[in-house]
Design a protein around this motif. Structure first.
Motif, mmCIF file in Angstrom:
data_model
loop_
_atom_site.group_PDB
_atom_site.id
_atom_site.type_symbol
_atom_site.label_atom_id
_atom_site.label_comp_id
_atom_site.label_asym_id
_atom_site.label_seq_id
_atom_site.Cartn_x
_atom_site.Cartn_y
_atom_site.Cartn_z
ATOM 1 N N ILE A 68 0.864 -1.186 0.000
ATOM 2 C CA ILE A 68 0.000 0.000 0.000
ATOM 3 C C ILE A 68 0.893 1.227 0.000
ATOM 4 C CG2 ILE A 68 -1.770 1.285 1.259
ATOM 5 C CD1 ILE A 68 -2.692 -1.348 2.462
ATOM 6 N N PRO A 88 1.707 5.289 0.150
ATOM 7 C CA PRO A 88 1.148 6.364 0.988
ATOM 8 C C PRO A 88 0.007 7.108 0.293
ATOM 9 C CG PRO A 88 3.541 6.438 1.022
ATOM 10 C CD PRO A 88 3.150 5.404 0.019
ATOM 11 N N GLU A 111 -2.214 5.803 -1.755
ATOM 12 C CA GLU A 111 -3.409 4.959 -1.644
ATOM 13 C C GLU A 111 -3.993 5.036 -0.241
ATOM 14 O OE1 GLU A 111 -1.807 1.199 -2.744
ATOM 15 O OE2 GLU A 111 -2.075 1.540 -4.901
ATOM 16 N N LEU A 112 -3.141 5.049 0.766
ATOM 17 C CA LEU A 112 -3.597 5.151 2.141
ATOM 18 C C LEU A 112 -4.300 6.489 2.379
ATOM 19 C CD1 LEU A 112 -3.585 3.592 4.808
ATOM 20 C CD2 LEU A 112 -1.469 4.738 5.382
ATOM 21 N N ALA A 130 -8.206 7.047 3.524
ATOM 22 C CA ALA A 130 -8.542 7.897 4.667
ATOM 23 C C ALA A 130 -9.523 9.001 4.259
ATOM 24 C CB ALA A 130 -7.270 8.502 5.247
#
Length: 133
Positions: free
Chosen positions: A4, A6, A8-9, A13
């Motif tokens: 994953i 950053p 995509e994270l 979120a």
């Protein structure tokens, strides 16, 4: 395991913030954290159980090898009368308990008489001078 990035994270979120809302987001993250912790605990228990099963299987295999090697050595070097002080090797009882440990019998040797009486000083170890008290 999971790749994953950053970015995509950050996207996940942002979507969670919009879908769940800022008010319920901390509660949702706590629930997710709880279930992730439970999943890790189950995985840890599974891994420990699997490791112990592998360890037990390896020990059984080593015991079989040791028994075979011991039989080979005993065939090559049969017991004679001079080995009478060594007791035979015990096998494991059928009830699953550990066999008793067999060791050689101790040889008792008579102590030699002390050449110098205890109250007389020896040349190597003279009595120390003790001042009267």
């Amino acid at each position: 395991m999971f790749d994953i990035a950053p970015s995509e994270l950050l996207l996940v979120a942002f979507v969670a913030l919009i879908v769940i809302g800022p008010k319920d987001l901390p509660k949702a993250l706590r629930v997710v954290g709880y279930w992730v912790g439970k999943a890790r605990g189950v995985a840890r228990q599974f891994r420990q159980g699997f490791d112990s099963m592998v360890r037990e299987a390896e020990l059984e295999e080593m015991e079989k090898r040791w028994a075979a090697e011991n039989e080979r050595i005993m065939r090559e070097h049969p017991a004679s009368d001079s080995d009478a002080s060594v007791e035979p090797v015990a096998t494991a009882p059928d009830d699953g308990t550990q066999p008793a440990v067999m060791v050689e019998r101790p040889q008792v040797v008579e102590a030699e008489a002390h050449p110098v009486p205890v109250d007389e000083p020896h040349a190597d170890h003279p009595k120390p001078d003790v001042a009267p008290s």
